[in-house]
Design a protein around this motif. Structure first.
Motif, PDB file in Angstrom:
ATOM      1  N   ASN A  74       0.818  -1.217   0.000  1.00  9.42           N
ATOM      2  CA  ASN A  74       0.000   0.000   0.000  1.00  9.42           C
ATOM      3  C   ASN A  74       0.854   1.271   0.000  1.00  9.42           C
ATOM      4  O   ASN A  74       0.386   2.319  -0.446  1.00  9.42           O
ATOM      5  N   ALA A  75       2.049   1.182   0.485  1.00  6.81           N
ATOM      6  CA  ALA A  75       2.931   2.355   0.444  1.00  6.81           C
ATOM      7  C   ALA A  75       3.249   2.726  -1.011  1.00  6.81           C
ATOM      8  O   ALA A  75       3.430   3.902  -1.331  1.00  6.81           O
ATOM      9  N   LYS A  76       3.303   1.706  -1.861  1.00  6.92           N
ATOM     10  CA  LYS A  76       3.584   1.934  -3.278  1.00  6.92           C
ATOM     11  C   LYS A  76       2.318   1.901  -4.127  1.00  6.92           C
ATOM     12  O   LYS A  76       2.386   2.042  -5.353  1.00  6.92           O
ATOM     13  N   ILE A  77       1.185   1.692  -3.504  1.00  8.14           N
ATOM     14  CA  ILE A  77      -0.124   1.584  -4.167  1.00  8.14           C
ATOM     15  C   ILE A  77      -0.017   0.593  -5.328  1.00  8.14           C
ATOM     16  O   ILE A  77      -0.432   0.847  -6.472  1.00  8.14           O
ATOM     17  N   THR A  78       0.551  -0.567  -5.004  1.00 12.29           N
ATOM     18  CA  THR A  78       0.844  -1.573  -6.019  1.00 12.29           C
ATOM     19  C   THR A  78       0.356  -2.939  -5.556  1.00 12.29           C
ATOM     20  O   THR A  78       0.499  -3.281  -4.379  1.00 12.29           O
ATOM     21  N   VAL A  79      -0.202  -3.687  -6.491  1.00 10.46           N
ATOM     22  CA  VAL A  79      -0.591  -5.067  -6.217  1.00 10.46           C
ATOM     23  C   VAL A  79       0.171  -5.961  -7.185  1.00 10.46           C
ATOM     24  O   VAL A  79       0.447  -5.565  -8.326  1.00 10.46           O
ATOM     25  N   TYR A  80       0.529  -7.137  -6.702  1.00 11.82           N
ATOM     26  CA  TYR A  80       1.347  -8.062  -7.475  1.00 11.82           C
ATOM     27  C   TYR A  80       0.627  -9.398  -7.638  1.00 11.82           C
ATOM     28  O   TYR A  80      -0.213  -9.780  -6.820  1.00 11.82           O
ATOM     29  N   LEU A  81       1.002 -10.107  -8.686  1.00  6.98           N
ATOM     30  CA  LEU A  81       0.558 -11.477  -8.858  1.00  6.98           C
ATOM     31  C   LEU A  81       1.766 -12.297  -9.287  1.00  6.98           C
ATOM     32  O   LEU A  81       2.249 -12.153 -10.415  1.00  6.98           O
ATOM     33  N   GLN A  82       2.263 -13.102  -8.367  1.00  6.87           N
ATOM     34  CA  GLN A  82       3.371 -14.003  -8.666  1.00  6.87           C
ATOM     35  C   GLN A  82       2.787 -15.291  -9.220  1.00  6.87           C
ATOM     36  O   GLN A  82       1.982 -15.946  -8.553  1.00  6.87           O
ATOM     37  N   MET A  83       3.173 -15.641 -10.427  1.00 13.49           N
ATOM     38  CA  MET A  83       2.625 -16.815 -11.093  1.00 13.49           C
ATOM     39  C   MET A  83       3.744 -17.819 -11.335  1.00 13.49           C
ATOM     40  O   MET A  83       4.691 -17.533 -12.071  1.00 13.49           O
ATOM     41  N   ASN A  84       3.624 -18.967 -10.699  1.00 13.38           N
ATOM     42  CA  ASN A  84       4.613 -20.033 -10.837  1.00 13.38           C
ATOM     43  C   ASN A  84       3.984 -21.256 -11.497  1.00 13.38           C
ATOM     44  O   ASN A  84       2.764 -21.382 -11.572  1.00 13.38           O
ATOM     45  N   SER A  85       4.829 -22.144 -11.965  1.00 12.22           N
ATOM     46  CA  SER A  85       4.361 -23.395 -12.582  1.00 12.22           C
ATOM     47  C   SER A  85       3.278 -23.117 -13.622  1.00 12.22           C
ATOM     48  O   SER A  85       2.220 -23.760 -13.642  1.00 12.22           O
ATOM     49  N   LEU A  86       3.556 -22.178 -14.495  1.00 13.66           N
ATOM     50  CA  LEU A  86       2.560 -21.758 -15.470  1.00 13.66           C
ATOM     51  C   LEU A  86       2.229 -22.872 -16.443  1.00 13.66           C
ATOM     52  O   LEU A  86       3.087 -23.685 -16.820  1.00 13.66           O
ATOM     53  N   LYS A  87       0.961 -22.887 -16.843  1.00 13.70           N
ATOM     54  CA  LYS A  87       0.447 -23.883 -17.770  1.00 13.70           C
ATOM     55  C   LYS A  87      -0.096 -23.170 -19.014  1.00 13.70           C
ATOM     56  O   LYS A  87      -0.431 -21.986 -18.962  1.00 13.70           O
ATOM     57  N   SER A  88      -0.246 -23.918 -20.081  1.00 18.73           N
ATOM     58  CA  SER A  88      -0.764 -23.326 -21.321  1.00 18.73           C
ATOM     59  C   SER A  88      -2.160 -22.739 -21.107  1.00 18.73           C
ATOM     60  O   SER A  88      -2.512 -21.722 -21.713  1.00 18.73           O
ATOM     61  N   GLU A  89      -2.928 -23.352 -20.206  1.00 19.15           N
ATOM     62  CA  GLU A  89      -4.281 -22.854 -19.951  1.00 19.15           C
ATOM     63  C   GLU A  89      -4.310 -21.549 -19.164  1.00 19.15           C
ATOM     64  O   GLU A  89      -5.379 -20.963 -18.971  1.00 19.15           O
ATOM     65  N   ASP A  90      -3.159 -21.088 -18.705  1.00 18.24           N
ATOM     66  CA  ASP A  90      -3.077 -19.779 -18.061  1.00 18.24           C
ATOM     67  C   ASP A  90      -2.959 -18.653 -19.079  1.00 18.24           C
ATOM     68  O   ASP A  90      -3.000 -17.476 -18.713  1.00 18.24           O
ATOM     69  N   THR A  91      -2.811 -18.994 -20.345  1.00 16.96           N
ATOM     70  CA  THR A  91      -2.701 -17.979 -21.385  1.00 16.96           C
ATOM     71  C   THR A  91      -3.974 -17.145 -21.460  1.00 16.96           C
ATOM     72  O   THR A  91      -5.079 -17.682 -21.583  1.00 16.96           O
ATOM     73  N   ALA A  92      -3.823 -15.830 -21.337  1.00 15.34           N
ATOM     74  CA  ALA A  92      -4.965 -14.910 -21.326  1.00 15.34           C
ATOM     75  C   ALA A  92      -4.440 -13.484 -21.213  1.00 15.34           C
ATOM     76  O   ALA A  92      -3.245 -13.266 -20.980  1.00 15.34           O
ATOM     77  N   VAL A  93      -5.362 -12.546 -21.358  1.00 10.14           N
ATOM     78  CA  VAL A  93      -5.066 -11.172 -20.980  1.00 10.14           C
ATOM     79  C   VAL A  93      -5.426 -11.034 -19.507  1.00 10.14           C
ATOM     80  O   VAL A  93      -6.524 -11.410 -19.093  1.00 10.14           O
TER      81      VAL A  93
END
Length: 124
Positions: A74-93
């Motif tokens: 919140n100090a940086k007003i930033t949210v993150y999404l760490q994505m590991n073990s990615l799969k082809s079905e994670d393909t998207a916008v």
């Protein structure tokens, strides 16, 4: 008007990792629940993960549990999404969104502000 700007998308091989970031333009976003949605071609937009304003509560779609981690600074007003073990079905916008009400909403209609989206492509 709140603006959300995502970054960190790209092309990655299956099994790889990416970290998405979303920076907000207004400090008021620190008090909003935030979420990451994704939308693949021909599919509805779905909530991948959401996080309460204080970071104490989180939600993950079953398809990403154990692989994705949402966090916020919140100090940086930033949210993150760490994505590991990615799969082809994670393909998207992937879209970042901010809700002005509710502790941990997951429906797209509950979110008022949206980023422009960042493409994530996972090659198999």
């Amino acid at each position: 008007q709140v603006q959300l700007v995502e970054s960190g998308g790209g092309l990655v091989q299956a099994g790889g990792s990416l970290r998405l970031s979303c920076v907000a333009s207004e400090r008021a976003v620190r008090m909003y629940a935030m979420a990451w949605f994704r939308q693949a071609p021909g599919m509805e937009r779905e909530c991948v993960s959401s996080i309460s304003w204080d970071g104490a509560s989180t939600y993950y779609a079953d398809s990403v549990k154990g692989r994705f981690t949402i966090s916020r600074d919140n100090a940086k007003i930033t949210v993150y999404l760490q994505m590991n073990s990615l799969k082809s079905e994670d393909t998207a916008v992937y879209y970042c969104a901010a809700a002005v009400r509710g502790r941990l909403p997951i429906a797209p209609s509950e979110y008022r502000y949206w980023g422009q989206g960042t493409q994530v492509t996972v090659s198999s």
